[in-house]
Write a protein that holds these residues in place. Structure first.
Motif, mmCIF file in Angstrom:
data_model
loop_
_atom_site.group_PDB
_atom_site.id
_atom_site.type_symbol
_atom_site.label_atom_id
_atom_site.label_comp_id
_atom_site.label_asym_id
_atom_site.label_seq_id
_atom_site.Cartn_x
_atom_site.Cartn_y
_atom_site.Cartn_z
ATOM 1 N N SER A 149 12.265 -50.637 12.706
ATOM 2 C CA SER A 149 12.330 -51.314 11.416
ATOM 3 C C SER A 149 11.372 -50.663 10.401
ATOM 4 O O SER A 149 11.670 -50.595 9.203
ATOM 5 N N SER A 150 10.241 -50.159 10.908
ATOM 6 C CA SER A 150 9.251 -49.565 9.989
ATOM 7 C C SER A 150 9.787 -48.273 9.339
ATOM 8 O O SER A 150 9.244 -47.792 8.355
ATOM 9 N N GLU A 151 10.881 -47.707 9.903
ATOM 10 C CA GLU A 151 11.432 -46.462 9.334
ATOM 11 C C GLU A 151 12.508 -46.726 8.272
ATOM 12 O O GLU A 151 12.981 -45.800 7.628
ATOM 13 N N ILE A 152 12.911 -48.009 8.118
ATOM 14 C CA ILE A 152 14.069 -48.316 7.253
ATOM 15 C C ILE A 152 13.874 -47.795 5.828
ATOM 16 O O ILE A 152 14.734 -47.104 5.281
ATOM 17 N N SER A 153 12.716 -48.089 5.218
ATOM 18 C CA SER A 153 12.549 -47.719 3.807
ATOM 19 C C SER A 153 12.525 -46.201 3.644
ATOM 20 O O SER A 153 13.039 -45.658 2.666
ATOM 21 N N MET A 154 11.970 -45.526 4.629
ATOM 22 C CA MET A 154 11.928 -44.053 4.554
ATOM 23 C C MET A 154 13.357 -43.485 4.666
ATOM 24 O O MET A 154 13.746 -42.603 3.912
ATOM 25 N N ILE A 155 14.157 -44.043 5.559
ATOM 26 C CA ILE A 155 15.515 -43.503 5.768
ATOM 27 C C ILE A 155 16.417 -43.821 4.568
ATOM 28 O O ILE A 155 17.137 -42.965 4.062
ATOM 29 N N LEU A 156 16.363 -45.088 4.111
ATOM 30 C CA LEU A 156 17.293 -45.495 3.044
ATOM 31 C C LEU A 156 16.755 -45.193 1.649
ATOM 32 O O LEU A 156 17.511 -45.144 0.681
ATOM 33 N N GLY A 157 15.443 -45.024 1.533
ATOM 34 C CA GLY A 157 14.849 -44.770 0.215
ATOM 35 C C GLY A 157 14.570 -46.048 -0.559
ATOM 36 O O GLY A 157 14.272 -45.992 -1.751
ATOM 37 N N TYR A 158 14.731 -47.161 0.040
ATOM 38 C CA TYR A 158 14.361 -48.436 -0.597
ATOM 39 C C TYR A 158 13.989 -49.436 0.490
ATOM 40 O O TYR A 158 14.351 -49.263 1.655
ATOM 41 N N ASP A 159 13.282 -50.514 0.063
ATOM 42 C CA ASP A 159 12.862 -51.534 1.026
ATOM 43 C C ASP A 159 14.033 -52.439 1.360
ATOM 44 O O ASP A 159 14.764 -52.862 0.475
ATOM 45 N N GLY A 160 14.184 -52.739 2.625
ATOM 46 C CA GLY A 160 15.232 -53.688 3.023
ATOM 47 C C GLY A 160 14.672 -54.653 4.042
ATOM 48 O O GLY A 160 13.489 -54.562 4.419
ATOM 49 N N GLY A 189 33.286 -56.569 11.150
ATOM 50 C CA GLY A 189 32.787 -55.438 11.917
ATOM 51 C C GLY A 189 32.255 -55.879 13.260
ATOM 52 O O GLY A 189 32.150 -57.075 13.539
ATOM 53 N N ARG A 190 31.961 -54.865 14.105
ATOM 54 C CA ARG A 190 31.380 -55.125 15.437
ATOM 55 C C ARG A 190 30.162 -54.245 15.611
ATOM 56 O O ARG A 190 30.211 -53.044 15.303
ATOM 57 N N LEU A 191 29.085 -54.833 16.116
ATOM 58 C CA LEU A 191 27.885 -54.059 16.426
ATOM 59 C C LEU A 191 27.715 -54.061 17.940
ATOM 60 O O LEU A 191 27.707 -55.141 18.553
ATOM 61 N N TYR A 192 27.641 -52.874 18.551
ATOM 62 C CA TYR A 192 27.469 -52.763 20.010
ATOM 63 C C TYR A 192 25.978 -52.634 20.301
ATOM 64 O O TYR A 192 25.309 -51.730 19.770
ATOM 65 N N LEU A 193 25.458 -53.541 21.133
ATOM 66 C CA LEU A 193 24.018 -53.614 21.364
ATOM 67 C C LEU A 193 23.652 -53.058 22.729
ATOM 68 O O LEU A 193 24.404 -53.229 23.702
ATOM 69 N N ASP A 194 22.472 -52.425 22.799
ATOM 70 C CA ASP A 194 21.990 -51.959 24.114
ATOM 71 C C ASP A 194 21.480 -53.163 24.914
ATOM 72 O O ASP A 194 21.296 -54.248 24.349
ATOM 73 N N PRO A 195 21.274 -52.993 26.238
ATOM 74 C CA PRO A 195 20.920 -54.151 27.070
ATOM 75 C C PRO A 195 19.655 -54.878 26.598
ATOM 76 O O PRO A 195 19.556 -56.098 26.695
ATOM 77 N N GLY A 196 18.690 -54.121 26.061
ATOM 78 C CA GLY A 196 17.451 -54.764 25.585
ATOM 79 C C GLY A 196 17.732 -55.723 24.429
ATOM 80 O O GLY A 196 17.179 -56.836 24.366
ATOM 81 N N ALA A 197 18.608 -55.296 23.530
ATOM 82 C CA ALA A 197 18.926 -56.148 22.375
ATOM 83 C C ALA A 197 19.751 -57.358 22.818
ATOM 84 O O ALA A 197 19.575 -58.469 22.298
ATOM 85 N N VAL A 198 20.649 -57.146 23.787
ATOM 86 C CA VAL A 198 21.448 -58.268 24.320
ATOM 87 C C VAL A 198 20.504 -59.324 24.883
ATOM 88 O O VAL A 198 20.628 -60.518 24.613
ATOM 89 N N PRO A 237 17.350 -53.024 14.067
ATOM 90 C CA PRO A 237 18.207 -51.823 14.098
ATOM 91 C C PRO A 237 18.057 -51.029 15.390
ATOM 92 O O PRO A 237 19.010 -50.395 15.839
ATOM 93 N N ALA A 238 16.865 -51.080 16.015
ATOM 94 C CA ALA A 238 16.617 -50.267 17.216
ATOM 95 C C ALA A 238 17.599 -50.562 18.342
ATOM 96 O O ALA A 238 17.914 -49.680 19.145
ATOM 97 N N GLY A 239 18.119 -51.810 18.397
ATOM 98 C CA GLY A 239 18.968 -52.196 19.527
ATOM 99 C C GLY A 239 20.445 -51.925 19.312
ATOM 100 O O GLY A 239 21.274 -52.251 20.174
ATOM 101 N N ILE A 240 20.796 -51.308 18.176
ATOM 102 C CA ILE A 240 22.233 -51.116 17.891
ATOM 103 C C ILE A 240 22.661 -49.715 18.324
ATOM 104 O O ILE A 240 22.143 -48.703 17.835
ATOM 105 N N ARG A 243 20.704 -47.383 12.472
ATOM 106 C CA ARG A 243 20.885 -47.886 13.840
ATOM 107 C C ARG A 243 20.082 -47.019 14.814
ATOM 108 O O ARG A 243 19.954 -45.808 14.634
ATOM 109 N N GLY A 244 19.505 -47.687 15.808
ATOM 110 C CA GLY A 244 18.706 -46.983 16.816
ATOM 111 C C GLY A 244 17.286 -46.651 16.346
ATOM 112 O O GLY A 244 16.506 -46.094 17.108
ATOM 113 N N ARG A 245 16.971 -46.976 15.102
ATOM 114 C CA ARG A 245 15.636 -46.616 14.575
ATOM 115 C C ARG A 245 14.748 -47.838 14.460
ATOM 116 O O ARG A 245 15.216 -48.967 14.449
#
Ligand SMILES: Nc1ncnc2c1ncn2[C@@H]1O[C@H](COP(=O)(O)OP(=O)(O)O)[C@@H](O)[C@H]1O
Ligand SMILES: N[C@@H](CCC(=O)OP(=O)(O)O)C(=O)O
Length: 395
Positions: free
Chosen positions: A353-364, A286-295, A307-310, A349-351
C-alpha cells in the motif's frame, strides 16, 4: 377509530413475508386465468395481513395475461413484443387483483421495479421507504418488473430473482415461491418420474441436482432462477420455501411449522442493510483473484483487502463498482465496492500500500476494498451438509 391491525394479532409472531407467484400457477392449461388460485391467494394474503404480518406479493403474469387478452397462443419471443404484451397485461392483472382484494376490503398498491432501481443506492433506499410507508398504511404492495421499460442488460428477467431482492431490501423473514410443482426434486419431475423430493436444504452450496434448462411453457427460468433466489434470500438471513401455487394456504401451514414444500435454511446475514445491498442489489463488474494470505485475511480475520494480496483481475470496472473477490480457483469468497478502477488496479496489484502513490502518481486509499464495504459469501464458508429426502427429519 378502529384498532390497528397489528395490535389485534395476539400470539402470532409478526413477520415480514414476501410471496412470489409464477405465471405457471396463475394460468390453466387452456391458457385462461386460474381464478380459483387467485382467489385463494388473495384470501391467504389478506388473512396474513389481518393478523398483523407485513405482506408483499410479487406477481408475474403481465405477459401471460396480455397474451390471453390479445388471443396469442405462444409467449412472445422478441423483447419488443414482450414489452408491448406486458403493457397490455399488467393493467389487467392489477384490475383483477384489485377486484379480488376489494371484496376482502384489503387495499393494494402496484410497485413496478427495474434492476437499475435496486443498483442505484438512492433509488434502492427510496424503494425501501415506499414499502415501509405502504406497510404502515396496511397496504399489500404487488410488485412486478417494469417490463415495458426494462432494457435487456438491466433486466431481472425473472421474478424469482426480483422477489429475493425485494425480500432482502425490506429485511423479510420469509420468502415463498409459489410454482407449478409441489417442491424441488433431484431432477425435473416432469422429465424424471423417479426424481427424489427434497424437503430441506441447509446449505445451497452442497445441493447437487439437475434443474433442466427451462421451466414450464409459460414460466421463465424454471428451477435455476428459484435456486438463485434461494442464494440471495438465505444469504440475507431469510428463510425460503418453494411450494405449490395451487394451494396458497400452504403458506399458513408452513408458517405454523408444517414441513411442506422445500424449505431453505437462512444463513447468518450481513448485519446491516447496506451490506445486503452490496451483496445482492449490485451487479459485479469484475473479479479479483486473491492469494491464500489475502483469502485468510478477509475470510477469517475480518481485514480489508490490500493490493498486495491480489494475484489477478478480470473485467472492466470503475472505482466504487461492485466486484467479486475469489480465491485462485475462482471460488467466490466475498463481494465488495472497489476503491480503484481496473487500470489503476492492474498497476498496483501485488504491491504494498505504501507504494500506491509512487506507482499511480497520486494519493489513493490504502485498501482496495475496505472491510466496511465487503460482504463475505456464507456459501464459501459452509460445512458440507446435504439434501434430505422426504421422510428424514432435518430440523
Ligand atoms: N429439479 C427440479 N425440481 C422441480 N422442478 C424442476 C426441476 N428442474 C426443472 N423444474 C421445472 O421448473 C418448473 C417451474 O419453473 P417455472 O415454469 O419457471 O415456474 P414459475 O412460472 O412458477 O416461475 C417446473 O414446472 C419443473 O418442470
Ligand atoms: N414480469 C414478467 C415475469 C416473468 C416471469 O418471471 O415469469 P415466471 O417465471 O412465471 O415467474 C411478467 O409479469 O410476465
Amino acid at each position: 377509530m378502529s384498532i390497528p391491525l397489528a395490535a389485534k394479532a395476539q400470539s402470532v409472531k409478526l413477520q415480514t413475508i414476501v410471496v412470489k407467484i409464477g405465471t405457471s400457477s396463475l394460468t390453466q392449461t387452456d391458457n385462461q386465468l386460474a381464478l380459483s388460485v387467485l382467489a385463494r391467494l388473495v384470501e391467504t394474503l389478506s388473512h396474513l395481513q389481518r393478523q398483523g404480518h407485513r405482506v408483499i406479493l410479487v406477481s408475474s403474469g403481465a405477459v401471460g395475461v396480455g397474451c390471453v387478452r390479445l388471443g396469442l397462443r405462444e409467449r412472445p419471443k422478441s423483447i419488443e413484443q414482450k414489452q408491448a404484451v406486458a403493457a397490455v397485461g399488467q393493467g389487467r392483472l392489477m384490475r383483477i387483483y384489485d377486484d379480488l382484494f376489494t371484496v376482502l376490503n384489503q387495499p393494494i398498491a402496484q410497485v413496478l421495479l427495474t434492476r437499475s432501481d435496486l443498483i442505484q443506492r438512492s433509488r434502492y433506499v427510496n424503494s425501501y421507504h415506499t414499502f415501509r410507508q405502504l406497510f404502515k398504511l396496511n397496504v399489500i404492495p404487488i410488485v412486478n418488473e417494469n417490463d415495458t421499460v426494462a432494457v435487456d442488460e438491466l433486466k431481472f428477467g425473472d421474478n424469482d430473482t426480483l422477489s429475493a431482492l425485494v425480500a432482502s431490501l425490506v429485511g423479510a423473514d420469509w420468502l415463498f415461491l409459489l410454482t407449478d410443482v409441489d417442491r424441488l426434486y433431484s431432477a425435473d419431475p416432469r422429465a424424471n418420474p423417479d426424481a427424489e423430493p427434497i424437503t430441506w436444504v441447509q446449505h445451497l452450496g452442497d445441493l447437487n441436482i439437475d434443474v433442466g434448462d427451462r421451466g414450464s411453457a409459460w414460466g421463465t427460468g424454471g428451477m435455476i432462477t428459484k435456486l438463485e433466489a434461494a442464494r440471495i434470500a438465505t444469504n440475507s438471513g431469510i428463510r425460503m420455501a418453494i411450494t405449490n401455487g395451487q394451494a396458497p394456504d400452504n403458506i399458513l401451514k408452513i408458517l405454523t411449522g408444517e414441513p411442506l414444500g422445500t424449505q431453505f435454511a437462512p444463513q447468518p446475514k450481513p448485519n446491516n442493510a447496506r451490506k445486503r445491498w452490496i451483496a445482492n442489489g449490485l451487479r459485479p463488474s469484475g473479479r479479483l483473484y486473491l492469494d491464500p494470505g489475502a483469502v485468510q485475511a478477509i475470510g477469517q480475520d475480518g481485514k480489508s483487502l490490500l493490493p498486495a494480496g491480489i494475484a489477478m483481475i478480470e473485467g472492466t470496472f470503475q472505482s466504487q463498482d461492485a466486484v467479486v473477490l475469489c480465491d485462485l480457483n475462482g471460488q467466490e469468497i466475498a463481494r465488495g465496492l472497489v476503491n480503484y478502477n481496473h487500470h489503476e488496479l492492474q498497476q498496483i496489484r501485488g504491491r504494498r500500500s505504501s507504494e500506491i502513490s509512487m506507482i499511480l502518481g497520486y494519493d489513493g486509499a490504502d485498501t482496495v476494498v475496505h472491510r466496511d464495504n465487503l460482504v463475505l459469501n456464507p456459501d464459501s464458508l459452509s460445512p458440507k451438509l446435504n439434501l434430505v429426502a422426504e421422510d428424514d427429519e432435518a430440523r
